[in-house]
Motif scaffolding. Structure first.
Motif, PDB file in Angstrom:
ATOM      1  N   THR A 128       0.852  -1.184   0.000  1.00  0.00           N
ATOM      2  CA  THR A 128       0.000   0.000   0.000  1.00  0.00           C
ATOM      3  C   THR A 128       0.890   1.238   0.000  1.00  0.00           C
ATOM      4  N   GLU A 130       0.978   5.187   0.425  1.00  0.00           N
ATOM      5  CA  GLU A 130       0.179   6.250   1.024  1.00  0.00           C
ATOM      6  C   GLU A 130       0.907   7.583   0.835  1.00  0.00           C
ATOM      7  N   GLN A 132       1.151  11.722   1.337  1.00  0.00           N
ATOM      8  CA  GLN A 132       0.717  12.801   2.217  1.00  0.00           C
ATOM      9  C   GLN A 132       1.657  13.987   2.014  1.00  0.00           C
ATOM     10  N   TRP A 136       6.046  10.030   1.287  1.00  0.00           N
ATOM     11  CA  TRP A 136       5.447   8.741   0.955  1.00  0.00           C
ATOM     12  C   TRP A 136       5.654   7.762   2.102  1.00  0.00           C
ATOM     13  N   TYR A 139       3.415   0.432   3.039  1.00  0.00           N
ATOM     14  CA  TYR A 139       3.021  -0.658   3.921  1.00  0.00           C
ATOM     15  C   TYR A 139       3.106  -1.973   3.143  1.00  0.00           C
ATOM     16  N   THR A 170      -3.054   5.420  -2.493  1.00  0.00           N
ATOM     17  CA  THR A 170      -4.065   6.250  -1.838  1.00  0.00           C
ATOM     18  C   THR A 170      -3.391   7.495  -1.275  1.00  0.00           C
ATOM     19  N   SER A 171      -4.198   8.376  -0.674  1.00  0.00           N
ATOM     20  CA  SER A 171      -3.704   9.616  -0.092  1.00  0.00           C
ATOM     21  C   SER A 171      -4.423   9.866   1.232  1.00  0.00           C
ATOM     22  N   VAL A 172      -3.770  10.594   2.138  1.00  0.00           N
ATOM     23  CA  VAL A 172      -4.389  10.909   3.424  1.00  0.00           C
ATOM     24  C   VAL A 172      -4.905  12.340   3.493  1.00  0.00           C
ATOM     25  N   ALA A 189      -3.327   9.544  -6.713  1.00  0.00           N
ATOM     26  CA  ALA A 189      -3.583   9.126  -5.327  1.00  0.00           C
ATOM     27  C   ALA A 189      -4.693  10.007  -4.774  1.00  0.00           C
ATOM     28  N   TYR A 194      -8.681   4.001  -3.758  1.00  0.00           N
ATOM     29  CA  TYR A 194      -7.503   3.195  -4.061  1.00  0.00           C
ATOM     30  C   TYR A 194      -7.407   2.937  -5.560  1.00  0.00           C
ATOM     31  N   ASN A 252      -0.940  -0.873   9.869  1.00  0.00           N
ATOM     32  CA  ASN A 252      -1.349  -0.308   8.579  1.00  0.00           C
ATOM     33  C   ASN A 252      -2.596   0.514   8.815  1.00  0.00           C
ATOM     34  N   SER A 254      -4.307   2.205   6.708  1.00  0.00           N
ATOM     35  CA  SER A 254      -5.234   2.298   5.594  1.00  0.00           C
ATOM     36  C   SER A 254      -6.323   1.263   5.774  1.00  0.00           C
TER      37      SER A 254
END
Length: 258
Positions: A128, A130, A132, A136, A139, A170-172, A189, A194, A252, A254
């Protein structure tokens, strides 16, 4: 201009175009994704180059042949010619469509949630990604998207060579874009969503990762590294991460796959 001169002009144009595309033909690829993309580019060049040479040759010949004609006559209707170029265009478009579909339908180019059903049999490496502001986090989920990650890293994504890999992007916070040009990988992202990328890297090495979507004042510094290592070295690293009890055991954060 004589036919001989027109032929020489066409050959000269073809030679120049061949020199121009030679680097593309010699392009070496480092992943299954990049191989498919470059293969499609070369197939399209096989169509584009003859058409370009033909059109430019006719254009040059026409300009030269009728350069002194001050009172040109209208072109006469030629149904045979019109039918010929209509059929030729249809054949060309069919070739382009089939070649493009074969590449775009590959899971190494367009991965989707539907591929999830095949994961248990093929056993790819699951990661995964992620995004932000402005970095980066990765996971390593091993055999399942759910639960704790086997290893968690920031800035550097370590991957095994010659092994199928599925990346879930993905993104936070807001929109970013995961891009590794050396491997032919790129995906937006989105927060709470996803996107998937699937590939198989042929050659161990280090590849540049960066955000390809302007995401704020720190966008230019949102860089990372993808480090591809042999399978045994990757397994050893993953084992060390799991046994260290440090970042390798991080939760994780996510959610499970859609």
């Amino acid at each position: 201009m004589t036919r001989k001169r027109a032929g020489l002009v066409a050959l000269f144009g073809a030679a120049l175009l061949a020199l121009a595309v030679e680097p593309a033909a010699a392009q070496t690829t480092d992943s299954a994704t990049e191989t498919l993309i470059w293969g499609l580019n070369q197939n399209l060049l096989y169509v584009a180059i003859p058409i370009t040479v033909l059109v430019e040759g006719i254009l040059i010949y026409t300009v030269w042949r009728f350069r002194n004609q001050e009172d040109p006559l209208p072109t006469q209707e030629n149904r045979r010619l019109e039918i010929t170029w209509t059929i030729a265009t249809a054949i060309i478009l069919l070739f382009v469509g089939v070649a493009s579909y074969q590449v775009m339908a590959s899971p190494y180019v367009t991965a989707s949630a539907a591929d999830q059903a095949q994961l248990s049999d093929e056993n790819p490496e699951l990661v995964t990604v992620e995004a932000q502001r402005y970095g980066w986090t990765f996971y390593h989920n091993e055999s399942s998207w759910d639960g704790e990650a086997a290893a968690t890293t920031t800035g550097t994504l370590k991957l095994p060579a010659n092994q199928d890999i599925v990346l879930r992007i993905t993104s936070v916070d807001w929109l970013h874009a995961f891009h590794v040009p050396g491997l032919g990988l790129k995906s937006d992202a989105f927060p709470g969503q996803y996107n998937r990328l699937r590939t198989n890297v042929n050659n161990p090495g280090t590849y540049q990762l960066y955000c390809a979507e302007y995401c704020g004042s720190g966008h230019s510094n949102m860089l990372g590294t993808v480090e591809v290592v042999p399978q045994d070295e990757y397994d050893q690293w993953l084992s060390e991460q799991q046994s260290s009890g440090g970042s390798g055991g991080a939760q994780n954060n996510s959610t499970s796959s859609n």
